[in-house]
Scaffold this active site. Structure first.
Site, PDB file in Angstrom:
ATOM      1  N   CYS A  82       0.818  -1.219   0.000  1.00 38.75           N
ATOM      2  CA  CYS A  82       0.000   0.000   0.000  1.00 38.75           C
ATOM      3  C   CYS A  82       0.850   1.267   0.000  1.00 38.75           C
ATOM      4  O   CYS A  82       0.387   2.328  -0.416  1.00 38.75           O
ATOM      5  CB  CYS A  82      -0.952   0.002   1.197  1.00 38.75           C
ATOM      6  SG  CYS A  82      -0.135   0.000   2.808  1.00 38.75           S
ATOM      7  N   ARG A  84       4.317   1.360  -1.180  1.00 36.15           N
ATOM      8  CA  ARG A  84       5.366   1.412  -2.198  1.00 36.15           C
ATOM      9  C   ARG A  84       5.213   0.256  -3.174  1.00 36.15           C
ATOM     10  O   ARG A  84       4.709  -0.822  -2.821  1.00 36.15           O
ATOM     11  CB  ARG A  84       6.753   1.370  -1.556  1.00 36.15           C
ATOM     12  CG  ARG A  84       7.112   0.060  -0.889  1.00 36.15           C
ATOM     13  CD  ARG A  84       8.540   0.065  -0.349  1.00 36.15           C
ATOM     14  NE  ARG A  84       8.705   1.042   0.705  1.00 36.15           N
ATOM     15  CZ  ARG A  84       9.428   2.159   0.580  1.00 36.15           C
ATOM     16  NH1 ARG A  84      10.082   2.409  -0.533  1.00 36.15           N
ATOM     17  NH2 ARG A  84       9.519   3.020   1.585  1.00 36.15           N
ATOM     18  N   GLY A 139      -6.150  -6.556   6.976  1.00 39.21           N
ATOM     19  CA  GLY A 139      -7.481  -6.753   7.555  1.00 39.21           C
ATOM     20  C   GLY A 139      -7.442  -7.637   8.789  1.00 39.21           C
ATOM     21  O   GLY A 139      -8.082  -7.340   9.803  1.00 39.21           O
TER      22      GLY A 139
END
Length: 423
Positions: free
Chosen positions: A65, A67, A205
């Site tokens: 998220c 790089r 998550g």
């Protein structure tokens, strides 16, 4: 520094190729831009085959998220840029506006800093090393690895372990997953009366779910995942966590107060029509590219935050971690030296192997002569000659390594004496 490093000639299988990393990260690009250049696992096979057809042989991509980076050997960086962008939603010209490019030693050092958490958006966040392992394994399984990349990634893993175990760089809770929980705590009073929906159960998550249950055990948490069995497996680890089928998502959103999205999709998984217009909701989008359509932020009743917003909320913890940076850098330098020593000594491998092969040929030749003369050769005698061949080979290798300034002259002499031909 060694001559080959000064010349920046860290080479792959092809003599003319050099080692590069190209990438895009939070440092220059926001979540929307990063999303355009996200690389997805389902593209690994096609990308590998196409890249190898274009002359790129040894490489791997790491996409998270924060790089996306492409490590590998190429004729030049432009070759990698053009090839990579073919498999993204963006184009090469746009990529160049935000990209990072490093070559040779700088590219090696960059991976070591990334793996240690020094380049993470949240300083000391070690989630990246797990991603490096996973992504490298994907490309290795497709035949895109070589001895250099194997050693490089293994060194990065060892650095990460040492930094995590021996410094306070990861001290305190400051991961993206924890930041989401911290944001909820700061902005949402009376959590026991709020309905929390966690949509998407990849690693982020699952970590978010674990943090929620740990810090707020009495909250009303519902899990929805495209694969229900995965959600049920997570729910088994935590009491009082409910699971709903993916088909129930829209209905469940009507009763949701806090929505956490970690779906990791290439397209929006939460759109305007899915949220009732008169619904008040806090939405935390932990996906890159963004999986919640950003126009929802314009609604008065919607509070929308993405990973960049979360990362700004952990300054106190980061201030404490900065004190551990010198220790982490020292560990990186130690392992870097070991890696460069190994890399430098690799240039002697062809000569050493050729020398050993010649000794083994002479050994076998003499054994055959003895047998022709009807002389028996025992297993013990064969074992002794094998040991002698290895001992002489080791002495040759040690001399080359310990007398680097004389290595070229020594190899030339041995080649002439033994009529060696290097592969």
């Amino acid at each position: 520094m060694y001559q080959f490093l000064e010349a920046m000639t860290i080479r792959g299988n092809k003599e003319e190729q050099k080692f590069y990393v190209i990438g895009i990260s939070y440092e220059k690009a926001d979540a929307i831009i990063r999303g355009k250049f996200t690389f997805f696992p389902e593209d690994v096979e096609a990308f590998t085959k196409d890249s190898q057809a274009q002359g790129l042989e040894n490489f791997f991509v790491v996409s998270t998220c924060n790089r996306t980076e492409f490590y590998g050997f190429a004729d030049n960086a432009d070759q990698m840029i053009e090839q990579y962008c073919k498999y993204t939603e963006g184009n090469a010209d746009e990529f160049r506006q935000f990209m990072m490019v490093k070559e040779g030693q700088d590219a090696i050092h960059h991976l070591f800093r990334v793996s240690s958490g020094l380049e993470s958006q949240i300083l000391g966040d070690f989630d990246i090393i797990g991603q490096i392992k996973i992504w490298f394994a994907r490309f290795k399984s497709m035949g895109a690895s070589n001895a250099f990349l194997e050693r490089l990634v293994n060194t990065a893993i060892q650095i990460s372990k040492r930094v995590k175990n021996e410094t306070f760089l990861s001290n305190g809770s400051a991961s993206v997953a924890y930041s989401a929980v911290n944001f909820i705590q700061q902005t949402q009073p009376d959590l026991e009366n709020k309905n929390i929906l966690l949509y998407g159960l990849g690693k982020i998550g699952r970590n978010t779910c674990a943090n929620l249950v740990k810090h707020y055990p009495n909250t009303n948490i519902t899990l929805i995942n495209r694969t229900k069995e995965k959600a049920e497996a997570v729910a088994l680890k935590h009491d009082d966590v409910k699971v709903k089928d993916h088909s129930e998502l829209q209905e469940e959103l009507k009763n949701t107060d806090i929505l956490i999205v970690a779906t990791g999709s290439s397209t929006h998984t939460i759109t305007e029509e899915m949220i009732p217009y008169d619904k008040s909701m806090t939405i935390i989008d932990m996906s890159v590219p963004e999986n919640v359509v950003h126009t929802l932020a314009s609604r008065e009743l919607i509070q929308l935050v993405n990973v960049d917003g979360l990362s700004k909320m952990v300054d106190d913890t980061i201030a404490q971690r900065r004190n551990a940076v010198p220790q982490a850098v020292a560990i990186i330098n130690e392992y870097s030296q070991d890696f460069y020593d190994w890399l430098e000594n690799r240039e002697f491998v062809p000569a050493i192997q050729s020398f050993k092969s010649r000794l083994e040929f002479l050994q076998q030749h003499e054994m055959n002569k003895l047998r022709k003369d009807n002389l028996e050769v025992s297993e013990k005698e064969i074992m002794l000659t094998n040991k002698l061949v290895q001992k002489i080979t080791n002495q040759f290798a040690s001399f080359l390594i310990e007398n680097h300034d004389q290595s070229e002259e020594t190899i030339d002499l041995i080649e002439k004496m033994f009529h060696l031909k290097q592969a």
